[in-house]
Design a protein around this motif. Structure first.
Motif, PDB file in Angstrom:
ATOM      1  N   THR B  20      -2.812  41.187  37.298  1.00 47.88           N
ATOM      2  CA  THR B  20      -2.348  40.191  36.295  1.00 47.88           C
ATOM      3  C   THR B  20      -1.891  38.976  36.976  1.00 47.88           C
ATOM      4  N   LYS B 156       2.018  37.140  29.602  1.00 50.86           N
ATOM      5  CA  LYS B 156       1.873  38.341  28.477  1.00 50.86           C
ATOM      6  C   LYS B 156       0.599  38.323  27.949  1.00 50.86           C
ATOM      7  N   SER B 159      -2.605  40.332  29.476  1.00 48.79           N
ATOM      8  CA  SER B 159      -2.578  41.833  29.322  1.00 48.79           C
ATOM      9  C   SER B 159      -3.896  42.073  28.315  1.00 48.79           C
ATOM     10  N   TYR B 162      -7.357  43.951  29.021  1.00 50.81           N
ATOM     11  CA  TYR B 162      -7.501  45.315  29.017  1.00 50.81           C
ATOM     12  C   TYR B 162      -8.659  45.455  28.316  1.00 50.81           C
ATOM     13  N   ASP B 168      -5.728  45.954  34.757  1.00 46.23           N
ATOM     14  CA  ASP B 168      -4.518  45.048  34.974  1.00 46.23           C
ATOM     15  C   ASP B 168      -3.427  45.968  34.944  1.00 46.23           C
ATOM     16  N   LEU B 170      -1.041  46.356  32.358  1.00 44.24           N
ATOM     17  CA  LEU B 170      -1.004  47.295  31.010  1.00 44.24           C
ATOM     18  C   LEU B 170      -1.961  48.537  31.245  1.00 44.24           C
ATOM     19  N   ARG B 171      -3.145  48.210  31.652  1.00 47.80           N
ATOM     20  CA  ARG B 171      -4.016  49.191  31.818  1.00 47.80           C
ATOM     21  C   ARG B 171      -3.640  50.512  32.562  1.00 47.80           C
ATOM     22  N   VAL B 189       6.153  49.563  33.066  1.00 46.28           N
ATOM     23  CA  VAL B 189       5.079  48.216  33.034  1.00 46.28           C
ATOM     24  C   VAL B 189       6.115  47.195  32.120  1.00 46.28           C
ATOM     25  N   TYR B 193       6.942  43.296  33.636  1.00 46.89           N
ATOM     26  CA  TYR B 193       6.371  42.069  32.919  1.00 46.89           C
ATOM     27  C   TYR B 193       7.889  41.220  33.049  1.00 46.89           C
TER      28      TYR B 193
END
Ligand SMILES: Nc1ncnc2c1ncn2[C@@H]1O[C@H](COP(=O)(O)OP(=O)(O)OP(=O)(O)O)[C@@H](O)[C@H]1O
Ligand SMILES: [Mg+2]
Lengths: 213, 215
Positions: B20, B156, B159, B162, B168, B170-171, B189, B193
């Motif tokens: 990320t 943001k 993400s 994905y 990243d 989120l994944r 997560v 962030y």
């Protein structure tokens, strides 16, 4: 000596300045007066190279020059704008020394020493590190004058130097202009104010709007 | 128990977060200068340059970033333009964010009065000196808040990669969640962030402060 020979300026086919002839001897003050829309600012902008003339020529000390193209170190015309147009992101000192350093290639020390002389002369001592927003109108104008002078112009032009100031500052501007005259600076002053013009000028040029034929 | 588990999944979350951060970093570092150049082009005297760039900005701002991402990774191979996942992501993000930054900078340039250019001209500064010393510092001051908003959005938005299968943050959280059937990874997560946006916000505030010495 500055000479204007048959200067004509049009905007979109409308003649603003028609075949103007004019001589400003060294060290003298020319005041340009006339009603709104007569073309006073336009004339000043032509002399300082911000507008291109349609015909005619400018001569400085007998030599033809084109203020619109001319970017030599010599023969320059300085301008003090009506709203000063200081650079808000720079300090007073930086406003003054930027061009001498970048254009005239003076060293920082050299440029600052010369700037300091002018700053002291125009009563701005102590303001060197301030930014324009921290100055009064009169101080801003004096910075604009110093900034123009630091480029060693042959001629200094002002557009409505009294219009953005309190009336009681008029005399201060008169004093500055006359003291520069004493140091042999040739000056051209556009103004609405007849008595101001009479107080400072060696020569008064009245311009009238040209009626469309 | 929970702490142990958190410690266990942290490395994979961190490597996701690293991805990320990379996307964020490259997008920002390339899109901002490109955005400045495009914004100058949007004000070009040459009409065709203006049209092309206007069209580009219109396209990028008028369609979802998600669509652009899918298009670059799954669509372009149809015409034999094939990107690695990572390159596709960076490419799509740069394309998209450059358009937004260009629009912001265009507004900034527009706010500089003509008189500033004229007073620079009678002082015989060149165009480039005028831009560098006078115009750009003023434009930057004007645009910093909007650039800041976009920067937070970018963290943001990253993400979205994905969808093209890039690993990243989120994944990483999602994988851990479905494998271990717990919500904790997603909470972590979220916290990561928040940390990243907090750091960005802090840095942006510092930049704004730097420009607050003049008006
Ligand atoms: N860039 C331009 N394009 C077209 N017309 C212009 C432009 N600049 C000035 N004019 C016109 O030229 C005429 C003279 O304008 P100018 O600003 O020189 O008048 P002025 O004598 O300085 O007036 P004031 O006393 O109100 O400042 C006006 O009719 C104005 O509308
Ligand atoms: Mg005028």
């Amino acid at each position: 000596m500055l000479e204007l020979k048959n200067i004509t300026k049009r905007f979109d086919g409308r003649t603003i300045i028609n075949n103007m002839n004019l001589t400003v001897p060294d060290g003298q003050i020319l005041a340009i007066v006339g009603p709104s829309g007569a073309g006073k600012t336009t004339l000043l902008r032509c002399m300082s190279g911000l507008e291109r003339i349609d015909s005619g020529e400018f001569r400085l000390d007998g030599q033809v020059f084109d203020p619109y193209e001319n970017r030599d170190n010599d023969k320059v015309i300085g301008v003090v704008f009506q709203d000063f147009q200081l650079f808000p992101n720079l300090t007073v000192m930086e406003n003054i020394t930027l061009s001498p350093e970048m254009v005239l290639k003076q060293s920082k020390t050299e440029a600052e020493a010369r700037a300091q002389e002018l700053i002291d002369q125009l009563d701005l001592t102590g303001k060197e590190t301030l930014h324009p927003f921290q100055l009064s109108g009169g101080q801003k104008q004096r910075v604009a004058i110093v900034r123009a002078l630091a480029m060693n112009p042959k001629i200094l032009c002002y557009d409505e130097p009294t219009s953005a100031l309190d009336p009681d500052l008029r005399e201060t501007v008169e004093k500055i202009i006359l003291s520069l005259k004493a140091s042999k600076m040739t000056q051209i002053v556009v103004t609405h104010d007849m008595s101001f013009a009479e107080n400072i000028a060696d020569q008064i040029l009245r311009v009238e709007p040209i009626k469309p034929s | 128990m929970m702490l142990n588990y958190a410690g266990e999944i942290l490395p994979s979350l961190m490597s996701g977060a690293w991805m990320t951060v990379q996307i964020f970093f490259w997008t920002l570092i390339i899109s901002i200068p490109l955005g400045i150049i495009v914004s100058l082009g949007l004000r070009s005297r040459v009409a065709p340059i203006r049209w092309v760039l206007k069209f580009y900005v219109w396209l990028m701002r008028g369609t979802p970033l998600l669509l652009q991402l899918i298009f670059v990774f799954y669509g372009l191979p149809v015409v034999h333009i094939i990107f690695e996942r990572y390159d596709a992501a960076i490419f799509a993000f740069i394309l998209n964010y450059t358009a937004y930054f260009a629009e912001i900078f265009r507004g900034g340039f527009q706010a500089i009065p003509e008189g500033q250019y004229e007073s620079a001209k009678v002082l015989r500064l060149t165009r480039w000196q005028t831009l560098r010393k006078i115009v750009i510092p003023q434009v930057v001051k004007i645009v910093v808040p909007s650039i800041g908003n976009e920067t937070i959005n970018l963290i943001k938005d990253s993400s979205l990669v994905y969808v093209i299968g890039l690993g990243d943050l989120l994944r990483a959280g999602n994988i851990a969640m479905s494998r271990d059937v717990t919500l904790l990874p997603l909470v972590m997560v979220g916290v990561i962030y928040l940390l990243m946006t907090a750091i960005a916000t802090y840095l942006l505030r510092r930049i704004e402060q730097h420009y607050s010495t003049w008006r």
